[in-house]
Write a protein that holds these residues in place. Structure first.
Motif, PDB file in Angstrom:
ATOM      1  N   ASP A 186      20.014 -17.266  10.049  1.00  0.00           N
ATOM      2  CA  ASP A 186      18.840 -16.205   9.763  1.00  0.00           C
ATOM      3  C   ASP A 186      17.666 -16.936  10.582  1.00  0.00           C
ATOM      4  OD1 ASP A 186      16.847 -15.393   6.810  1.00  0.00           O
ATOM      5  OD2 ASP A 186      17.480 -14.226   8.624  1.00  0.00           O
ATOM      6  N   CYS A 187      17.752 -17.769  11.685  1.00  0.00           N
ATOM      7  CA  CYS A 187      16.628 -18.334  12.356  1.00  0.00           C
ATOM      8  C   CYS A 187      15.953 -17.439  13.298  1.00  0.00           C
ATOM      9  CB  CYS A 187      17.392 -19.459  13.036  1.00  0.00           C
ATOM     10  SG  CYS A 187      17.805 -21.030  12.266  1.00  0.00           S
ATOM     11  N   TYR A 188      16.368 -16.095  13.174  1.00  0.00           N
ATOM     12  CA  TYR A 188      15.397 -15.112  13.960  1.00  0.00           C
ATOM     13  C   TYR A 188      14.216 -14.917  13.383  1.00  0.00           C
ATOM     14  CZ  TYR A 188      16.878 -11.648  10.770  1.00  0.00           C
ATOM     15  OH  TYR A 188      16.749 -10.944   9.592  1.00  0.00           O
ATOM     16  N   LEU A 189      14.002 -15.475  11.989  1.00  0.00           N
ATOM     17  CA  LEU A 189      12.875 -15.244  11.422  1.00  0.00           C
ATOM     18  C   LEU A 189      11.476 -15.802  12.109  1.00  0.00           C
ATOM     19  CD1 LEU A 189      11.195 -14.181   8.850  1.00  0.00           C
ATOM     20  CD2 LEU A 189      11.648 -16.317   7.865  1.00  0.00           C
ATOM     21  N   TYR A 190      11.809 -16.928  12.590  1.00  0.00           N
ATOM     22  CA  TYR A 190      10.462 -17.697  13.169  1.00  0.00           C
ATOM     23  C   TYR A 190      10.080 -17.063  14.364  1.00  0.00           C
ATOM     24  CZ  TYR A 190      11.339 -21.345   9.639  1.00  0.00           C
ATOM     25  OH  TYR A 190      11.587 -21.837   8.510  1.00  0.00           O
ATOM     26  N   PRO A 191      11.016 -16.544  15.343  1.00  0.00           N
ATOM     27  CA  PRO A 191      10.521 -15.624  16.537  1.00  0.00           C
ATOM     28  C   PRO A 191       9.889 -14.564  16.026  1.00  0.00           C
ATOM     29  CG  PRO A 191      12.854 -16.539  16.909  1.00  0.00           C
ATOM     30  CD  PRO A 191      12.479 -17.038  15.376  1.00  0.00           C
ATOM     31  N   VAL A 192      10.276 -13.861  14.702  1.00  0.00           N
ATOM     32  CA  VAL A 192       9.817 -12.633  14.326  1.00  0.00           C
ATOM     33  C   VAL A 192       8.212 -13.045  14.155  1.00  0.00           C
ATOM     34  CG1 VAL A 192       9.638 -10.777  12.667  1.00  0.00           C
ATOM     35  CG2 VAL A 192      11.719 -11.602  13.803  1.00  0.00           C
ATOM     36  N   MET A 193       7.878 -14.376  13.438  1.00  0.00           N
ATOM     37  CA  MET A 193       6.592 -14.493  13.102  1.00  0.00           C
ATOM     38  C   MET A 193       5.855 -14.466  14.376  1.00  0.00           C
ATOM     39  SD  MET A 193       7.234 -17.381  10.043  1.00  0.00           S
ATOM     40  CE  MET A 193       5.410 -17.364   9.752  1.00  0.00           C
ATOM     41  N   TRP A 194       6.287 -15.227  15.295  1.00  0.00           N
ATOM     42  CA  TRP A 194       5.618 -15.239  16.614  1.00  0.00           C
ATOM     43  C   TRP A 194       5.440 -13.877  17.285  1.00  0.00           C
ATOM     44  CZ3 TRP A 194       3.555 -19.507  19.032  1.00  0.00           C
ATOM     45  CH2 TRP A 194       4.071 -20.988  18.708  1.00  0.00           C
ATOM     46  N   LEU A 195       6.360 -13.215  17.172  1.00  0.00           N
ATOM     47  CA  LEU A 195       6.188 -11.838  17.701  1.00  0.00           C
ATOM     48  C   LEU A 195       5.110 -10.967  16.989  1.00  0.00           C
ATOM     49  CD1 LEU A 195       7.087  -9.171  19.512  1.00  0.00           C
ATOM     50  CD2 LEU A 195       8.641  -8.743  17.822  1.00  0.00           C
ATOM     51  N   HIS A 196       5.151 -10.987  15.670  1.00  0.00           N
ATOM     52  CA  HIS A 196       4.201 -10.249  14.948  1.00  0.00           C
ATOM     53  C   HIS A 196       2.765 -10.788  15.129  1.00  0.00           C
ATOM     54  CE1 HIS A 196       1.546  -9.893  11.227  1.00  0.00           C
ATOM     55  NE2 HIS A 196       2.164  -8.548  11.134  1.00  0.00           N
ATOM     56  N   SER A 197       2.633 -12.004  15.280  1.00  0.00           N
ATOM     57  CA  SER A 197       1.091 -12.651  15.913  1.00  0.00           C
ATOM     58  C   SER A 197       0.646 -12.072  17.036  1.00  0.00           C
ATOM     59  CB  SER A 197       1.249 -14.142  15.548  1.00  0.00           C
ATOM     60  OG  SER A 197       1.524 -14.655  14.278  1.00  0.00           O
ATOM     61  N   LEU A 198       1.559 -11.975  18.029  1.00  0.00           N
ATOM     62  CA  LEU A 198       1.363 -11.701  19.054  1.00  0.00           C
ATOM     63  C   LEU A 198       0.892 -10.155  19.107  1.00  0.00           C
ATOM     64  CD1 LEU A 198       1.316 -12.751  22.222  1.00  0.00           C
ATOM     65  CD2 LEU A 198       3.783 -11.937  22.424  1.00  0.00           C
TER      66      LEU A 198
END
Length: 225
Positions: A186-198
């Motif tokens: 489930d490690c794609y969660l953190y990239p999703v956080m970066w994408l959301h912020s961007l």
């Protein structure tokens, strides 16, 4: 309408525009400075952690820069949305400003309570994410019913932001209001956080230009009357 009203509205437009722009610039500078400082200490692994961990005073070398930048960004963006509401462009613009204000207040809480104060920090994080989802949804709605508020680029950013925001909410543990721990599956969660912020940053820039565009359209309408 009083003779002063057109100038008053123009001042509010500039106030909302520059507050939005200044808030975004502060956030971008704070994030990038914190990232470069963390990379010098932790290496490229920085991009594999939660973005709000840049505000962790125990592990991030310039956590105070990150936290202060979020606090100021949220405050300036909230002020900008207040200026947008005062102009009374339309009900859609008022709703967008209210949702933007909620997002800004979430950022203020996140900056005031850093990653080390996880409980209030996560409350602020949830307010920010929910507020951003409302903003993205309102912009998508505006693309079909009020194109002056949302163009094609903003629509694309909003769709990505909405998807990433909903994905973040899906991983919230209702027991402690924190995100589920990232494991190997489930490690794609953190990239999703970066994408959301961007997406939130780019959308905020788009909203700043929208504020100015609405102000210009009002000035043209007044000059034609």
């Amino acid at each position: 309408m009083s003779a002063y009203e057109p100038f008053h509205q123009h001042d509010l437009t500039r106030f909302a525009y520059y507050c939005s722009l200044l808030g975004v610039v502060i956030a971008v500078l704070g994030i990038f400075i914190s990232i470069f400082a963390a990379i010098s200490q932790l290496g490229i692994n920085v991009l594999q952690m939660r973005i709000d961990q840049l505000g962790d005073y125990l592990n991030s070398p310039l956590a105070y820069v990150f936290n202060i930048s979020l606090l100021l960004c949220g405050a300036f963006f909230t002020f900008a949305m207040g200026g947008l509401i005062r102009q009374r462009f339309s009900h859609s613009a008022d709703l967008l400003a209210i949702f933007g204000g909620i997002t800004g207040m979430g950022l203020v809480i996140v900056g005031w309570y850093p990653y080390n104060d996880i409980k209030p920090h996560q409350v602020g994080e949830l307010i920010y994410v929910v507020g951003s989802i409302l903003v993205f949804s309102m912009l998508i709605y505006s693309f079909f019913y009020c194109k002056m508020m949302c163009g094609r680029i903003t629509l694309g950013l909003s769709i990505l932001g909405l998807i990433s925001g909903i994905e973040l909410l899906r991983h919230v543990n209702l027991g402690d209001l924190d995100y589920h721990v990232c494991d190997h599956g489930d490690c794609y969660l953190y990239p999703v956080m970066w994408l959301h912020s961007l997406m939130a940053i780019f959308t905020a820039l788009s909203m700043a230009s929208t504020v100015m565009r609405l102000g210009v359209s009002r000035q043209q309408l007044i000059s034609e009357i």
